[in-house]
Design a protein around this motif. Structure first.
Motif, short mmCIF file in Angstrom:
data_model
loop_
_atom_site.label_atom_id
_atom_site.label_comp_id
_atom_site.label_asym_id
_atom_site.label_seq_id
_atom_site.Cartn_x
_atom_site.Cartn_y
_atom_site.Cartn_z
N THR A 1 0.82 -1.22 0.00
CA THR A 1 0.00 0.00 0.00
C THR A 1 0.85 1.26 0.00
O THR A 1 0.38 2.33 -0.41
CB THR A 1 -0.95 0.01 1.21
OG1 THR A 1 -0.19 -0.17 2.42
CG2 THR A 1 -1.97 -1.12 1.10
N ALA A 2 2.09 1.17 0.46
CA ALA A 2 3.00 2.32 0.33
C ALA A 2 3.43 2.49 -1.13
O ALA A 2 3.50 3.62 -1.64
CB ALA A 2 4.23 2.13 1.23
N LEU A 3 3.68 1.37 -1.79
CA LEU A 3 4.13 1.43 -3.19
C LEU A 3 3.10 2.07 -4.11
O LEU A 3 3.47 2.80 -5.04
CB LEU A 3 4.47 0.02 -3.70
CG LEU A 3 5.85 -0.53 -3.35
CD1 LEU A 3 5.95 -1.98 -3.81
CD2 LEU A 3 6.95 0.30 -3.99
N GLY B 1 3.87 8.55 -0.88
CA GLY B 1 3.15 9.47 -0.03
C GLY B 1 2.99 8.95 1.38
O GLY B 1 3.39 7.82 1.71
N SER B 2 2.35 9.75 2.21
CA SER B 2 2.20 9.42 3.63
C SER B 2 0.99 8.54 3.90
O SER B 2 1.04 7.68 4.78
CB SER B 2 2.09 10.71 4.45
OG SER B 2 1.99 10.44 5.81
N TRP B 3 -0.10 8.74 3.16
CA TRP B 3 -1.33 7.96 3.41
C TRP B 3 -1.28 6.69 2.58
O TRP B 3 -1.62 6.68 1.42
CB TRP B 3 -2.55 8.81 3.08
CG TRP B 3 -3.84 8.21 3.57
CD1 TRP B 3 -4.00 7.13 4.38
CD2 TRP B 3 -5.17 8.67 3.26
NE1 TRP B 3 -5.34 6.88 4.61
CE2 TRP B 3 -6.07 7.81 3.93
CE3 TRP B 3 -5.67 9.72 2.48
CZ2 TRP B 3 -7.46 7.98 3.85
CZ3 TRP B 3 -7.06 9.88 2.40
CH2 TRP B 3 -7.94 9.02 3.08
N TRP B 4 -0.82 5.61 3.19
CA TRP B 4 -0.69 4.33 2.49
C TRP B 4 -2.07 3.77 2.13
O TRP B 4 -3.04 3.94 2.87
CB TRP B 4 0.06 3.32 3.36
CG TRP B 4 1.47 3.72 3.65
CD1 TRP B 4 2.17 4.75 3.07
CD2 TRP B 4 2.36 3.13 4.59
NE1 TRP B 4 3.45 4.82 3.59
CE2 TRP B 4 3.59 3.83 4.53
CE3 TRP B 4 2.26 2.07 5.49
CZ2 TRP B 4 4.69 3.51 5.33
CZ3 TRP B 4 3.34 1.74 6.29
CH2 TRP B 4 4.55 2.44 6.20
N HIS C 1 8.41 9.47 2.02
CA HIS C 1 9.02 8.43 1.20
C HIS C 1 9.81 7.45 2.07
O HIS C 1 9.80 6.24 1.80
CB HIS C 1 9.94 9.07 0.16
CG HIS C 1 10.55 8.09 -0.79
ND1 HIS C 1 9.85 7.55 -1.86
CD2 HIS C 1 11.78 7.51 -0.82
CE1 HIS C 1 10.63 6.71 -2.51
NE2 HIS C 1 11.80 6.66 -1.89
N SER C 2 10.47 7.93 3.10
CA SER C 2 11.28 7.05 3.94
C SER C 2 10.42 6.03 4.67
O SER C 2 10.89 4.93 5.00
CB SER C 2 12.09 7.86 4.95
OG SER C 2 11.25 8.44 5.95
#
Length: 546
Positions: A365-367, A377-380, A443-444
């Motif tokens: 969900t981060a990808l 982004g921040s909202w996965w 991103h991190s």
């Protein structure tokens, strides 16, 4: 075939190396390398040795992620690992170290963890790289020295006058004893004991870690769901009050994460299983929080309170990556040298294997939040390009709390808080472009989730299978070698029987045999086929997910 023996054969088969590598680990590795490349090429300035758009403490966290990347890629891509170590050296000189020494104690402790991670990276490279390779060992003392210097400053934050102990957050502001500063102190103390080599295993650090952990666990810092709240104020401080009696109920992901590496280190140092049990309970509390007040998981995805509203500060955008990094550390296999009970090791291993579903979902969900530049982004869980969501006003903050970390201090007004985070003017784009938008901090977080999946995939897929095979030996109640001999004999006999049956059937067909003899040959063949299919189904049920 006996069911127990069927299970054993399946376990042995699962423990054998496969002829070809699974595509999933290669894909995760490629995604992780791409994400690390994006973080360094888009956000890192080699000339200044810094991430110019980060702030001091988030830079220390980014340095931790960079050191971890170098260690993680040491054997799979040595050249890239060398490159990241070189950039870490540049960051050593580019870090605002003098400024950080005058900041809050939590900011100072992030620096300690940063360079302890770097020391571990060097140790890993020395251990695994071929003789004659560049390991960076000449920098070990330099990295360790910075950890030591900052630890000595941070240690001054321990205060016995208020609340019967604990670290205060800042020497410059009204005393506040919060979870993160104390968790960082525990993690840094046990890290200094385990990894700082000059001198090695200094028991002062171990004592500091144990004392701070005892204070934290007795401080009533956790809520009804077992999650750590933000911290304690002393309500009547000006009137001479000394007790922590005003708790800030706000919860954040990083408050649950940093303690995990501390607990893992304490277990390793003391051989006391209670720290592993406590860590597993804390992870479970996070995973079970969905649907409750203060939840940190939404739709099975790790979610910060500020994510749906798009009002995360640089602090908030950094938190989930911190949680994933320390979860990865906690779930690294307990070594054979550890004297923890076998049952504790097994519980740790199986629980961490169970967390893979959660970790895999976090990474995926981060990808999907990546924009055209590859920045997450921040909202996965929100695909790039999505402009609206009915969940954008989702708020599970405990009643009466203020989100000070993200500068949303009144009752939730997502639009106003989001607008306040915008660096300049109105920003047009998708849901992850709101507020601060996609940054090196956001991103991190995705980078850390990918690393968690990459590392835990590698260790779980191999170790879980082989461990299950070993457990089957014990279930049979015989010695390993006797059981192995029995399996080989039975397997050879079964193979011989199959060969005879197949040969007889083919011979019968060629000779034109009819009637009963031919029917029996088919009957035996069908019976053998059913038996093999039964073994396959047993294998799928027990080991198919691995």
């Amino acid at each position: 075939m006996m069911p127990r023996l069927s299970h054993l054969l399946c376990a042995l088969t699962a423990a054998l190396p496969l002829s070809g590598a699974s595509p999933a680990p290669r894909d995760v590795l490629a995604d992780y390398k791409a994400a690390a490349h994006t973080m360094q090429t888009r956000f890192f300035d080699f000339e200044t040795g810094s991430w110019p758009k980060a702030i001091d403490w988030t830079s220390a966290v980014l340095g931790t992620h960079l050191a971890a990347a170098s260690a993680t890629l040491t054997t799979t891509d040595p050249a890239l690992a060398d490159s990241y170590l070189s950039e870490l050296l540049a960051f050593y000189y580019g870090q605002a170290s003098e400024s950080l020494k005058l900041q809050a104690y939590d900011d100072i402790l992030w620096v300690v963890l940063n360079w302890l991670e770097a020391v571990q990276t060097i140790d890993h490279r020395v251990a695994v790289l071929p003789k004659g390779s560049w390991t960076g060992a000449e920098w070990r003392r330099t990295f360790a020295a910075r950890s030591y210097d900052f630890y000595q400053i941070a240690h001054n934050g321990w205060d016995n006058d208020l609340c019967d102990g604990g670290m205060i957050w800042s020497p410059w502001l009204e005393p506040y004893k919060n979870a993160i500063t104390n968790e960082l102190y525990i993690s840094a103390s046990i890290g200094m004991f385990l990894h700082h080599p000059y001198p090695a295993r200094n028991e002062t650090y171990l004592w500091n870690a144990i004392r701070a952990h005892e204070w934290l666990t007795s401080s009533n810092m956790t809520d009804a769901g077992g999650l750590y709240t933000d911290g304690f104020h002393v309500s009547n401080l000006r009137a001479g009050g000394k007790q922590c009696d005003k708790r800030d109920e706000m919860v954040y992901t990083y408050n649950q994460g940093v303690l995990l590496s501390a607990l893992r280190g304490l277990a390793e140092a003391t051989n006391d299983e209670k720290y592993i049990v406590e860590g597993l309970q804390l992870i479970d509390a996070v995973l079970k929080s969905e649907g409750s007040v203060g939840e940190l998981v939404f739709d099975g995805i790790l979610t910060e309170k500020c994510d749906p509203g798009g009002y995360c500060s640089q602090n908030g955008q950094t938190f989930k990556g911190i949680f994933m990094h320390h979860l990865t550390t906690f779930c690294k296999p307990l070594t054979h040298a550890s004297r923890l009970a076998p049952a504790t090791k097994r519980s740790h291993r199986l629980s961490c294997a169970r967390y893979q579903t959660f970790i895999r979902r976090a990474a995926h969900t981060a990808l999907i939040t990546r924009n055209e530049h590859g920045v997450m982004g921040s909202w996965w869980g929100i695909p790039a390009g999505l402009l609206t969501s009915t969940h954008s006003t989702h708020d599970t903050r405990p009643p009466g709390t203020s989100d000070f970390e993200n500068m949303c201090v009144s009752s939730l007004q997502a639009h106003a808080c989001e607008a306040a985070q915008r660096p300049s003017g109105t920003r047009w784009g998708d849901l992850n472009d709101r507020g601060r938008g996609r940054t090196v901090e956001s991103h991190s977080g995705g980078l850390a989730a990918l690393r968690a999946l990459l590392v835990l995939n590698a260790q779980t897929n191999v170790k879980t299978r082989s461990m299950r095979a070993a457990e089957m030996w014990r279930d049979i109640g015989k010695s390993r070698w006797a059981a192995a001999l029995e399996v080989m004999v039975v397997a050879a006999a079964a193979l011989w029987m199959v060969t005879i049956v197949c040969w007889s059937a083919k011979a019968g067909e060629k000779a034109g045999e009819k009637g009963m003899g031919k029917g029996k040959g088919k009957g035996k063949e069908k019976e053998q086929q059913v038996e093999v299919e039964e073994v396959d189904e047993v294998g799928k049920g027990a080991y198919g997910t691995f």
